[in-house]
Design an enzyme around this catalytic site. Structure first.
Site, PDB file in Angstrom:
ATOM      1  N   LYS A  34       0.837  -1.209   0.000  1.00 32.54           N
ATOM      2  CA  LYS A  34       0.000   0.000   0.000  1.00 32.54           C
ATOM      3  C   LYS A  34       0.871   1.258   0.000  1.00 32.54           C
ATOM      4  O   LYS A  34       0.663   2.183  -0.776  1.00 32.54           O
ATOM      5  CB  LYS A  34      -0.929   0.015   1.235  1.00 32.54           C
ATOM      6  N   THR A  35       1.832   1.259   0.914  1.00 35.72           N
ATOM      7  CA  THR A  35       2.693   2.428   1.012  1.00 35.72           C
ATOM      8  C   THR A  35       3.538   2.562  -0.256  1.00 35.72           C
ATOM      9  O   THR A  35       3.794   3.656  -0.757  1.00 35.72           O
ATOM     10  CB  THR A  35       3.577   2.333   2.270  1.00 35.72           C
ATOM     11  N   ASP A 222      -1.929   7.733   4.000  1.00 32.42           N
ATOM     12  CA  ASP A 222      -1.536   6.364   4.374  1.00 32.42           C
ATOM     13  C   ASP A 222      -2.160   6.048   5.735  1.00 32.42           C
ATOM     14  O   ASP A 222      -2.478   6.955   6.503  1.00 32.42           O
ATOM     15  CB  ASP A 222       0.002   6.276   4.467  1.00 32.42           C
ATOM     16  N   GLU A 223      -2.322   4.789   6.047  1.00 29.71           N
ATOM     17  CA  GLU A 223      -2.885   4.343   7.338  1.00 29.71           C
ATOM     18  C   GLU A 223      -4.210   5.064   7.622  1.00 29.71           C
ATOM     19  O   GLU A 223      -4.437   5.564   8.726  1.00 29.71           O
ATOM     20  CB  GLU A 223      -1.897   4.623   8.487  1.00 29.71           C
ATOM     21  N   GLN A 253      -5.528  -3.350  10.970  1.00 24.99           N
ATOM     22  CA  GLN A 253      -4.416  -2.646  11.615  1.00 24.99           C
ATOM     23  C   GLN A 253      -4.868  -1.370  12.304  1.00 24.99           C
ATOM     24  O   GLN A 253      -4.084  -0.464  12.546  1.00 24.99           O
ATOM     25  CB  GLN A 253      -3.331  -2.337  10.589  1.00 24.99           C
ATOM     26  N   ARG A 604       5.074  -7.249  10.996  1.00 25.85           N
ATOM     27  CA  ARG A 604       6.272  -6.446  10.714  1.00 25.85           C
ATOM     28  C   ARG A 604       7.442  -7.349  10.334  1.00 25.85           C
ATOM     29  O   ARG A 604       8.443  -6.889   9.816  1.00 25.85           O
ATOM     30  CB  ARG A 604       6.719  -5.617  11.948  1.00 25.85           C
TER      31      ARG A 604
HETATM   32  P1  ATP Z   1       1.591  -2.216   5.949  1.00 29.75           P
HETATM   33  O1  ATP Z   1       0.172  -2.677   5.913  1.00 29.75           O
HETATM   34  O2  ATP Z   1       2.379  -2.977   6.955  1.00 29.75           O
HETATM   35  O3  ATP Z   1       1.721  -0.747   6.030  1.00 29.75           O
HETATM   36  P2  ATP Z   1       2.015  -2.005   3.125  1.00 29.75           P
HETATM   37  O4  ATP Z   1       0.803  -2.600   2.487  1.00 29.75           O
HETATM   38  O5  ATP Z   1       2.096  -0.552   3.184  1.00 29.75           O
HETATM   39  O6  ATP Z   1       2.221  -2.683   4.544  1.00 29.75           O
HETATM   40  P3  ATP Z   1       4.609  -1.867   1.915  1.00 29.75           P
HETATM   41  O7  ATP Z   1       5.356  -1.435   3.126  1.00 29.75           O
HETATM   42  O8  ATP Z   1       4.337  -0.859   0.875  1.00 29.75           O
HETATM   43  O9  ATP Z   1       3.262  -2.607   2.354  1.00 29.75           O
HETATM   44  O10 ATP Z   1       5.331  -3.110   1.240  1.00 29.75           O
HETATM   45  C1  ATP Z   1       5.797  -4.215   2.005  1.00 29.75           C
HETATM   46  C2  ATP Z   1       7.127  -4.694   1.461  1.00 29.75           C
HETATM   47  O11 ATP Z   1       6.927  -5.336   0.214  1.00 29.75           O
HETATM   48  C3  ATP Z   1       8.095  -3.568   1.192  1.00 29.75           C
HETATM   49  O12 ATP Z   1       9.387  -4.006   1.466  1.00 29.75           O
HETATM   50  C4  ATP Z   1       7.915  -3.312  -0.285  1.00 29.75           C
HETATM   51  O13 ATP Z   1       9.046  -2.726  -0.859  1.00 29.75           O
HETATM   52  C5  ATP Z   1       7.681  -4.719  -0.818  1.00 29.75           C
HETATM   53  N1  ATP Z   1       6.869  -4.737  -2.050  1.00 29.75           N
HETATM   54  C6  ATP Z   1       5.614  -4.298  -2.211  1.00 29.75           C
HETATM   55  N2  ATP Z   1       5.174  -4.498  -3.467  1.00 29.75           N
HETATM   56  C7  ATP Z   1       6.179  -5.091  -4.141  1.00 29.75           C
HETATM   57  C8  ATP Z   1       6.364  -5.561  -5.486  1.00 29.75           C
HETATM   58  N3  ATP Z   1       5.413  -5.446  -6.392  1.00 29.75           N
HETATM   59  N4  ATP Z   1       7.546  -6.120  -5.789  1.00 29.75           N
HETATM   60  C9  ATP Z   1       8.527  -6.258  -4.860  1.00 29.75           C
HETATM   61  N5  ATP Z   1       8.428  -5.832  -3.592  1.00 29.75           N
HETATM   62  C10 ATP Z   1       7.269  -5.259  -3.223  1.00 29.75           C
HETATM   63 MG    MG Z   2       2.214   0.754   4.821  1.00 28.40          MG
END
Ligand code: ATP
Ligand code: MG
Length: 770
Positions: A34-35, A222-223, A253, A604
């Site tokens: 997402k981030t 975000d969040e 979350q 995490r």
């Molecule tokens: P959270 O819910 O914990 O905030 P999130 O959904 O925001 O998580 P991110 O932090 O954006 O997730 O991504 C999680 C990890 O996966 C990061 O290390 C990110 O770089 C990696 N990642 C996400 N998408 C891809 C992708 N398409 N290819 C490779 N790595 C990815």
């Molecule tokens: Mg995130």
């Protein structure tokens, strides 16, 4: 750019990035990117020629904001740095500074943190002659904050209380009213005000609203599941014109409802924006399948949630395991023992480890253990440093120099160091000031008139003169110079030097550290003024500390861990009454929030996840006997929990038969729980090897060679030490984490890389050292 996108994103993520116009919601589980989508989306917008100044991205912690900024700059070097990526508070603080004159706010306003806020509430309660026992300081301060989260004024609170016949609410509203007056008089705002004042400025000044709506063409949050009502309205107002709003979040979350966050903000997004596009992300890129399935197993116990599909292609090369300790020191040492060989053996960096706990107070034992094991660490979050009395004192001087009408700071330092100005003198002066509707500072010239004796009057005048003498420096001098001058010329440092105790020495060290921090501020930031510095500190104090975690183990509360990721995660203090905390186990809603917090913590972890608990723990000086947290069993470790429970009973029996002076009392952490506290000499737990140096652990960067290991002082000549890496013909590679007995009877507990634990008799286990 499109190539970069398709190379680094999956198809749903790409779809979300390319959908730049109109409302968009990404509702997805942890670690699904997402981030990452937000950062790529910003980079993509900039690549289309959108001006960086017209993009606004908001998140919850400074750490998350700076991380996001960095990622954007990496993707689009140069322009990326000009986008507005900040926390809600930081954005609003800047807004209020910039627009102060239009909304009749003095631009020199101070930002009060939670401690300042409580001090003001205390004054209000006293002044209104309200029973402090019935109206607890923190309850009232909290109620005021929640009202602000809901955009409620003192009169709103009063009207609501009257309507429902709520006497507590009516009194709280009175306190709230006086509290606001006091803040105004001191030209201060609290964190709640930052958002509330921004919202009311936008609502009341249509010109302003128009301007900002036009300015921020693209907004991202975000969040989003953790936004409160005020933040929600703020975003809604800003996005009102272009409606290019993208929010991302995960209901599992949501962990800030105690701070007024409203999960409905995310659930109702599609109601607010009927034409909103919704994108689902299901592939987790962060964790091993085992971690993911364990975390899901736990969160599945919640009734109120939207179930999501979550899968990963990541290799299954990590583990989830339970780590049991006999008390909190043992817990910290065991963790240190696991970190050391991994980090010094270069398998992981220190920054690949994180220790999460439920309450801030738990950090201390880790700090002690890590210092002993020479493990570099950083405590994120509470800014313990800035909470220290000596730092608060110096900061109060700086605030007073900046704004002499700041009563809270005035009262804090008027008699530090001692100047012979008693409490009664200050109270008299304060009463007079209140009566005349002025600040204490302004009432000093009337000190004699209101009956203060010669000594205090003289001291007061020289104190105000001391502060006034800074007026020239304040505008042209450096903050570092001002700080140094305050410390020496006020006599503060002298008093500590004369005291010459170990405590005063630590204080002096901290003050020196403050000077380095100020110095750092001056070199890093463009706004080098005293006002700029104070604003910066107030904002950092809110939620987290500057990023200094490189090469250090991160210690933080679970709440602050949101959005971050680490290869190795320890979730500590998994005991009923500590996590889930207090009495939350008896309230479905609270228990579900605790469980979400557990889910945040677990997700995490990238590779290894340790669930740690301790059979005993000292809480406020009393030893508490613990049950493992239900989350351990929910994570699928029922057997271990049962076994642990059995061990616990056994060891309890042993202890009883050893004849402890035991007065068993009900109580401890929560009503009706199976806790007992003991009025006994603390049980001397068997802590194996508290002296890290005896293993030859080296400082960061060093390597351990076998020859450098010294023999254990207890005379144990066996090659098996805690932390020693071993290999077993069937179970594979592992690490010794517990040992008991000696010689032919030597038993070892080995944690294998598969995540399994085995208790082995060393004599026949056929282990080889690796
Ligand atoms: P959270 O819910 O914990 O905030 P999130 O959904 O925001 O998580 P991110 O932090 O954006 O997730 O991504 C999680 C990890 O996966 C990061 O290390 C990110 O770089 C990696 N990642 C996400 N998408 C891809 C992708 N398409 N290819 C490779 N790595 C990815
Ligand atoms: Mg995130």
């Amino acid at each position: 750019m499109k190539e970069i996108l398709t190379k680094n994103l999956n198809s749903s993520q790409t779809e979300a990035v390319l959908c730049t116009e109109g409302p968009l919601i990404i509702f997805a589980g942890a670690g699904t990117g997402k981030t990452r989508v937000i950062t790529y989306r910003i980079a993509y917008l900039l690549s289309l020629g959108v001006a960086p100044q017209s993009v606004l991205a908001v998140t919850f912690t400074n750490k998350a904001a700076s991380e996001m900024k960095k990622r954007i700059s990496d993707l689009i070097p140069g322009t990326g740095a000009n986008t507005w990526v900040s926390t809600f508070h930081s954005f609003c603080a800047h807004f209020l500074h910039a627009e102060a004159s239009r909304i009749s706010l003095n631009p020199d306003f101070l930002i009060y943190d939670f401690t300042d806020q409580k001090n003001v509430v205390k004054d209000c309660i006293r002044e209104l002659n309200i029973d402090e026992k019935r109206f607890k300081l923190s309850t009232i301060a909290d109620k005021i904050s929640r009202a602000k989260d809901d955009l409620k004024s003192p009169s709103d609170m009063a009207a609501e209380a009257e309507y429902s016949g709520d006497f507590f609410g009516t009194t709280a509203a009175k306190i709230y009213g006086l509290y606001q007056k006091k803040l105004e008089r001191a030209n201060a705002v609290d964190f709640g005000d930052l958002i509330m004042l921004t919202v009311s400025a936008l609502q009341q000044h249509s010109g302003l609203l128009e301007h900002y709506r036009e300015k921020y063409k693209y907004i991202m949050v975000d969040e989003y599941q953790d936004t409160n009502h005020a933040q929600y309205i703020f975003i809604k107002l800003l996005a009102g014109k272009h409606r290019n709003i993208c929010v991302v979040g995960d209901d599992d979350q949501s962990v800030y409802s105690w701070r007024g966050a409203d999960i409905n903000n995310i659930l109702d997004f599609e109601k607010d924006y009927p034409n909103a596009k919704s994108v689902k992300l299901e592939q987790n890129y962060r964790s091993t399948p085992k971690i993911l399935s364990t975390a899901n197993q736990v969160v599945k116990h919640n009734n109120v949630r939207i179930s999501k599909r979550l899968w990963t292609h990541n290799p299954d090369n990590g583990f989830v395991t339970v780590l049991k300790a006999v008390n909190e020191t043992d817990e910290a040492i065991k963790i240190a023992e696991l970190i050391c060989p991994n980090a010094y053996g270069n398998k992981y960096k220190f920054s690949d480890f994180a220790v999460f706990y439920r309450t801030n107070a738990q950090s201390r034992t880790f700090e002690d253990a890590f210092r002993e094991f020479r493990i570099p660490y950083t405590v994120v979050g509470t800014l313990r440093f800035y909470d220290r009395a000596e730092i608060k004192d110096i900061m109060a001087y700086l605030k007073l120099i900046h704004n002499p009408n700041d009563n809270v700071s005035f009262k804090r330092v008027i008699n530090i160091p001692r100047r012979g100005i008693g409490k009664t003198s200050i109270e008299t002066l304060e009463k007079f000031a209140r009566f005349k509707n002025m600040s204490i500072w302004q009432s000093v010239p009337f000190a004699q008139k209101v009956g203060l004796t010669k000594g205090p009057v003289k001291a007061l005048n020289s104190f105000t003169q001391f502060i006034k003498d800074f007026s020239a420096l304040k505008n042209s001098g450096s903050v570092k110079l001002i700080t140094e001058k305050v410390i020496t010329d006020s006599g503060y440092l002298k008093e500590l030097e004369v005291e010459n105790t170990s405590e005063s020495k630590i204080k002096i060290e901290n003050i020196q550290e403050l000077i380095s921090a100020v110095d750092d501020f001056e070199t890093r930031l463009s706004d080098k003024s005293l006002a700029g510095y104070l604003t910066q500190i107030a904002l950092i104090n809110d939620i987290d500390s500057p990023d200094e975690s490189k090469g250090k183990v991160t210690l933080m509360t679970l709440h602050l861990a949101k959005g971050l990721e680490f290869d190795n995660v320890f979730i500590c203090g998994l005991e009923e009454g500590l996590f889930p905390i207090g009495e939350s186990a008896f309230n479905d809603k609270e228990l579900e929030e605790e469980r979400r917090l557990m889910y945040v913590g677990m997700t995490r972890a990238r590779k290894r996840l340790y669930l740690c608990w301790s059979t005993e723990r000292k809480v406020y000086g009393k030893t508490i006997w613990n049950m493992p947290s239900r989350f351990i069993a929910e994570a699928g470790f029922q057997d271990e929990s049962a076994e642990m429970e059995q061990n616990r009973k056994q060891s309890f029996q042993n202890r009883l038969s050893q004849g402890f002076n035991r007065t068993i009392q009900n109580g401890g952490l929560g009503r009706g729980q199976n806790f007992r506290s003991f009025n006994e000499k603390p049980f001397k737990a068997e802590i194996l090897h508290t002296n890290a140096q005896s293993y030859g652990y080296m400082p960061p960067g060093g390597e351990i060679t076998k020859d450098e290991r010294l023999d254990n002082p207890a005379g144990d000549l066996s090659p098996y030490k805690i932390g020693t890496a071993v290999s077993h013909p069937i179970f594979g590679r592992g690490q010794i984490i517990e040992k008991s007995g000696a010689g032919n009877d030597l038993k070892l507990v080995v944690l294998f890389e598969t995540g399994q634990w085995k208790k082995l008799l060393a004599r026949i286990a056929n282990l080889t050292l690796i």
